[in-house]
Each structure stands twice: as C-alpha cells, then as structure tokens.
Design a protein around this motif. Structure first.
Motif, short mmCIF file in Angstrom:
data_model
loop_
_atom_site.label_atom_id
_atom_site.label_comp_id
_atom_site.label_asym_id
_atom_site.label_seq_id
_atom_site.Cartn_x
_atom_site.Cartn_y
_atom_site.Cartn_z
N PHE A 138 1.14 -1.31 -0.65
CA PHE A 138 -0.21 -0.12 -0.48
C PHE A 138 1.20 1.21 -0.14
CE2 PHE A 138 -2.90 -2.90 1.73
CZ PHE A 138 -3.84 -3.40 1.34
N VAL A 139 0.21 2.19 -0.66
CA VAL A 139 1.09 3.70 -0.75
C VAL A 139 -0.11 4.78 -0.65
CG1 VAL A 139 1.28 3.33 -3.04
CG2 VAL A 139 2.57 4.89 -2.40
N PHE A 140 0.61 5.64 0.31
CA PHE A 140 -1.03 6.76 0.16
C PHE A 140 0.17 8.35 -0.54
CE2 PHE A 140 -1.24 3.74 3.01
CZ PHE A 140 -3.26 3.86 2.76
N ILE A 141 -0.16 8.88 -1.63
CA ILE A 141 0.66 10.19 -2.01
C ILE A 141 -0.70 11.16 -1.56
CG2 ILE A 141 1.09 11.70 -4.09
CD1 ILE A 141 1.57 8.42 -5.46
N PRO A 142 -0.26 12.23 -0.68
CA PRO A 142 -0.74 13.19 -0.46
C PRO A 142 -0.13 14.88 -1.14
CG PRO A 142 1.45 13.27 1.26
CD PRO A 142 1.16 11.95 0.18
N ILE A 143 -1.03 14.82 -2.18
CA ILE A 143 -0.91 16.23 -3.12
C ILE A 143 -1.88 17.03 -2.42
CG2 ILE A 143 -1.79 16.52 -4.85
CD1 ILE A 143 -0.25 14.23 -5.37
N MET A 144 -0.84 18.23 -2.05
CA MET A 144 -1.37 20.21 -2.15
C MET A 144 -1.98 20.65 -2.81
SD MET A 144 0.67 19.20 1.13
CE MET A 144 0.38 21.43 1.51
N THR A 145 -3.04 20.98 -2.42
CA THR A 145 -4.10 21.99 -2.67
C THR A 145 -4.56 23.05 -2.82
OG1 THR A 145 -5.58 21.02 -2.45
CG2 THR A 145 -5.13 19.84 -5.12
N ALA A 146 -4.42 23.13 -1.81
CA ALA A 146 -4.81 24.51 -0.86
C ALA A 146 -3.83 26.06 -1.79
CB ALA A 146 -4.82 24.12 0.66
N GLN A 147 -4.69 26.59 -1.47
CA GLN A 147 -4.13 28.25 -1.61
C GLN A 147 -4.74 28.76 -0.98
OE1 GLN A 147 -1.86 28.46 -5.13
NE2 GLN A 147 -2.39 25.82 -4.39
N VAL A 172 -4.47 11.34 -1.93
CA VAL A 172 -5.15 12.33 -0.60
C VAL A 172 -4.71 13.40 -0.51
CG1 VAL A 172 -5.18 12.31 1.94
CG2 VAL A 172 -4.51 10.15 1.26
N MET A 173 -5.60 14.47 -0.80
CA MET A 173 -6.00 16.17 -1.52
C MET A 173 -7.20 16.38 -0.25
SD MET A 173 -6.54 16.15 -5.12
CE MET A 173 -8.02 15.13 -6.56
N HIS A 174 -7.23 17.48 -0.54
CA HIS A 174 -8.16 18.67 0.13
C HIS A 174 -9.41 18.29 -0.69
CE1 HIS A 174 -10.70 21.18 2.79
NE2 HIS A 174 -9.98 22.29 1.84
N HIS A 175 -9.26 18.84 -2.26
CA HIS A 175 -10.33 19.49 -2.63
C HIS A 175 -11.19 18.48 -3.88
CE1 HIS A 175 -8.66 22.98 -1.76
NE2 HIS A 175 -9.36 23.90 -2.51
N ASN A 176 -12.21 18.37 -4.24
CA ASN A 176 -13.19 17.59 -4.01
C ASN A 176 -12.66 17.32 -5.55
OD1 ASN A 176 -14.62 20.08 -4.05
ND2 ASN A 176 -15.75 18.56 -5.38
N VAL A 177 -12.59 16.31 -6.30
CA VAL A 177 -12.75 16.53 -7.75
C VAL A 177 -14.02 16.13 -8.37
CG1 VAL A 177 -10.46 16.02 -8.20
CG2 VAL A 177 -11.44 14.09 -7.95
N ILE A 178 -15.15 15.10 -7.98
CA ILE A 178 -16.53 15.27 -8.51
C ILE A 178 -17.09 15.89 -7.46
CG2 ILE A 178 -16.03 12.92 -9.09
CD1 ILE A 178 -16.98 11.54 -6.17
N PRO A 179 -18.41 16.07 -8.13
CA PRO A 179 -19.38 16.79 -7.52
C PRO A 179 -20.06 16.57 -6.40
CG PRO A 179 -20.06 16.79 -9.68
CD PRO A 179 -19.30 16.01 -9.74
#
Length: 506
Positions: free
Chosen positions: A356-365, A396-403
C-alpha cells in the motif's frame, strides 16, 4: 440498435466564430448515414442575437433527421432564450423512440457561462425520470458538463448544483448524459452512467489545437453502448460500454487494510466547533474501529492561528493509529502555512506494508477555498502514479474532483479536469478528498473517489450529520461506510471492485 448523432456548440453567426465548412460536412454525414435522430446540446448561436437565430433556423433545417435541440449559455445571452423558443424550439422536453427516452432541459443562466438545474427545473427532471422509469434506456441532455473536463484551462462554468444532478441521475438509473459547453470531446463512465461531452461542431474556438468534431452514439438491444468521437479530419476514437444490471457484491477473503477518513474538524473556540462530537469520534476510532491508518483530508482548524493549532494537536495526538494529515484551505489562512508544518509536519508519501502507498497532494491556496495543483503538480502526480503502479495507490487531497451533493459547486480545482483525467487514466486505486461538507463515494472509470463530510463543524451540508468514513480494502474490493460521529450509526457509501485482484496480505 439505435444510432444517435450528438452535435454541440455550432455557434452560428454571420461573424468569424462560425465555420460553415465543418458544419456542412458533418450535416452531410448525418443526412447520408443511418442515424435515427440527432441531439444538439446547445450554443446553437454565438450571442443569442436575432440575426443569428434567423441564420440558425435556416442552418438547422439542413439536418434531415429528427432533431432535438436545447439551449446553451451563448443562446441565452441578450434574452436569447425567448428567441430560442421562437426560432428553434422548446427549452425542455421529452422524446421517445421504442424503449428509449431522451429528457432534455435548459441548464443555462441568462448572461452567465455557469449553469444550474435548480428549483422547478430539478423538480421537473425528477418527475420525468420517475414517469419514464420503465424505459430500458434513459438519456438526459443538457448543455453544461457534470464533472470537470481535461484541457479546458481554468475549471469553471460547471453546473452550480452538479452534485445534486449527478446524484439524481445515478439514483434513477440514467444510462447516458450528453452535454457540450467546453468544446472538448470526452467520455467517462461514472458508476453505471456514461457521460459524453461533445466537442464543438462548427466553432472556430477549439482547445489545444483540436479540430471540429461530433459524437456517434450507438445503443444496442443487449444494453451495450458505443460512443465514437469523430473529427472532421476523419479520425475516430471509440469506447464500448456494457450497462450492467445492479448487483450486490460480497467481499471475498480477509480484510487487508482499514482506513478512517476524516475532514473539516475546524478546531476553534467558536460555537460552530463541536468539541464533544470530535472527542466521541476519536474515542470510537481508537476503541471500536481500530484502523491501520487515519487520513485527515484538510481543514483541521478553522483559521490558521497558533491557538487553534495547539488545540487541534491535543485532539489528534489522542489517535493511536498512524496518521496522514494534509492542509485544507482554512489551515493555511494567516500564518497557517507555517504553523501546519510546525504542528503536523510536511505531508509525506507513506508506504504501508509491502503493497500500500499513500500519496498526499497539496491543492490548498492562500485565502481562497478554490484549489489548484498546477502544471508542475500534475507532472509530479503523474510520475508518482507511474512509479507506484504495481502497488495499491491511494491519492489524498483536500479539494473534491467530483461534484458534491447539496452544495454550490465552487470547490473544484481550477485544473480539476486535468487532475481527474490523470487519476482516471492512470487508474489510481483510490482517491480520498475532503471539501464540501458532505460525504459521497463515486467510481469514475476504475477509480473510486470518496469525499469525507465534516467530522465536528456545525456548518456542514450533510443530513446524516457530522461523520467520518470507514474504508475497508479486501483482495478484490473497496467497501466504504459513512459513520455518524455522534451516535455511530453507519450507511453504505459504496462497494467497488478494484482494477486487479490483490492476492497478498500484509
């Protein structure tokens, strides 16, 4: 078999925006081929002006097949929606053919590029879906897209209530949603729903040097669907789908991994922060659910100030399991960008066991709820998914990519279309997000995408209340439940087969 021509965004005008040659070429193909009917998903005209509608009235008559036409945002400019009914036809309606029904509607807002299916329109659509529920194949047509599209630049102009519309279509077993708007041809399978965007048929404005195109949709008696994007150059790209019957999947084998997903704790000293609810949830996580990993998808504090971060650290140090915590847009307000690193550290890629690998992605501004990954970030995400393709990869990220249902869709990433395309095309095994205040789980192509609701903030959008998600991974399946943070009751978010069976254990 029923064969449908799907055209869009003709932008008919005496001015240079309209290209007559591709329009006539595509219309001639439609007239000389065995199409049963044609759907035009809007932007018939360029500015909604009378002279354009007069031109469009003449041009549309060249199509010698049954024709469904619905308005786009350009048609509704300059009070053009009234001219649309005079020169083109009704703004919404129903078309039946054999065991197929097409329900089309006006998603436009006068003088805005954004769309909405709200109020009475939403109620009308729901009533029609119930009225024609017995139809074997159901198509809904509107101008605006439901999910973010690649290669569209800044991802805006979506339906404001796209989450509610998508939820309605899935609950009523709609087979196909057709739309246009962004001049980009694209086809996704979202759960059992096919979403087909048409490119522009005859507008000069194409994206990324593309050419004009239209979609060919074939619906077969056995439930198979074929969608072909055909360009005026003759190039074709086809996708085949089998609409499955609803089935209940049963996980096989032992559970391999358990994740608790939380978001929007918004720790503060304001009355909206429900301290007791967060304490009860943390106790249940430790004593009842005992996860292998806890993932916090952002907005850990209400504002990025030291006093709130101190309180948040006290809460989350009580969680016994390993944790991944990424910042949300609230977390990096004021001094939060530095404070987050000081109190919770820089999010790092985490490998759990051998598989298992978990990739955090930074999206916040800074100082905005709207996120962005950026072109460099997109390349980083692509590289990481390729690097870890042999493992079960969770992004893993903060912002949704589906509505998200029950929210005005402002949470999309600016480049959400490209991000979603990367995730889907690289078949990420799981995507966890946490923006919008409501829990939802939807599979796009082969990738389950799960959004967490708010765990302890009163200002949420979830009728189920404050909650967190319980996600169990089995050798061939991901199962997700939403858990009510106060009482512990659970409801199923989804069960999804994963792309390849996992024959290993930790």
């Amino acid at each position: 078999m029923i064969k449908i021509a799907h055209i869009s965004d003709t932008h008919i005008t005496p001015e240079s925006a309209f290209k007559g040659y591709p329009y006539d070429l595509i219309v001639n193909e439609i007239n000389t081929t065995d199409f049963d009917f044609v759907i035009h998903t809007g932007d018939v005209t360029n500015q909604g002006l009378r002279e354009e509608y007069e031109h469009a009235n003449y041009a549309l008559k060249k199509i010698q097949k049954p024709l469904i036409v619905l308005p786009g945002n350009h048609d509704s400019r300059n009070v053009g929606y009234e001219l649309f009914e005079k020169y083109v036809g009704p703004l919404y309606g129903v078309y039946e053919r054999k065991d197929l029904v097409v329900i089309w509607l006006d998603s436009t807002i006068p003088d805005l590029s954004d769309g909405r299916v709200g109020g009475y329109k939403f109620k009308w659509l729901k009533e029609k879906l119930e009225e024609y529920s017995s139809k074997k194949f159901k198509i809904v047509a509107a101008h605006h897209h439901l999910v973010p599209l690649p290669d569209t630049g800044r991802e805006r102009n979506v339906l404001f209530n796209a989450g509610d519309v998508l939820d309605l279509l899935l609950k009523h077993d709609v087979n196909l949603y057709v739309c246009g708007h962004k001049h980009v041809p694209n086809v996704y399978k979202i759960e059992h729903l096919i979403v087909a965007n048409a490119g522009c048929t005859s507008c000069r404005k194409t994206r990324k040097g593309d050419v004009n195109s239209y979609n060919i949709i074939k619906v077969y008696e056995d439930g198979k669907v074929k969608v072909t994007i055909k360009k005026v150059t003759g190039d074709k790209v086809s996708r085949h789908f089998k609409i499955p019957k609803q089935r209940i999947f049963i996980p096989k084998g032992e559970r391999l991994f358990r994740i608790i997903q939380i978001s929007e704790s918004n720790v503060s000293d304001r009355i909206y922060f429900r301290k007791r609810v967060l304490e009860n949830a943390i106790k249940a996580i430790n004593e009842r659910y005992k996860p292998d990993l806890v993932v916090h998808c952002g907005d850990i504090v209400d504002y990025g100030i030291e006093r709130y971060y101190e309180r948040a650290l006290e809460f989350y140090e009580k969680i016994k399991a390993e944790k991944i915590i990424i910042p949300g847009h609230n977390d990096i307000t004021y001094l939060g960008y530095d404070l987050f690193k000081e109190y919770f550290g820089e999010p790092q890629i985490m490998e759990a066991g051998n598989h298992f690998v978990f990739i955090p992605i930074m999206t916040a501004q800074y100082e905005t709820p709207i996120g962005v990954l950026g072109r460099i970030g997109q390349r980083v995400l692509t590289t990481l998914l390729e690097e870890y393709m042999e493992k079960f990869t969770t992004v893993v990220m903060h912002h949704n990519v589906i509505p998200i249902p029950r929210s005005r869709e402002l949470g999309f990433l600016e480049d959400g279309g490209n991000v979603l395309k990367i995730l889907a095309s690289h078949a990420a095994d799981l995507v966890l997000t946490g923006h919008g205040g409501n829990a939802v789980g939807i599979k796009v192509e082969n990738t389950p995408i799960i959004n967490a609701g708010s765990i302890s903030w009163e200002l949420h959008r979830n009728p189920f209340g404050n909650s967190f998600n319980l996600i169990d991974i089995y050798p061939s399946m991901v199962v997700a439940f939403e858990v009510q943070a106060t009482w512990g009751s659970r409801k199923l978010l989804g069960m999804w087969k994963i792309k390849t069976e996992v024959p290993w254990k930790n």
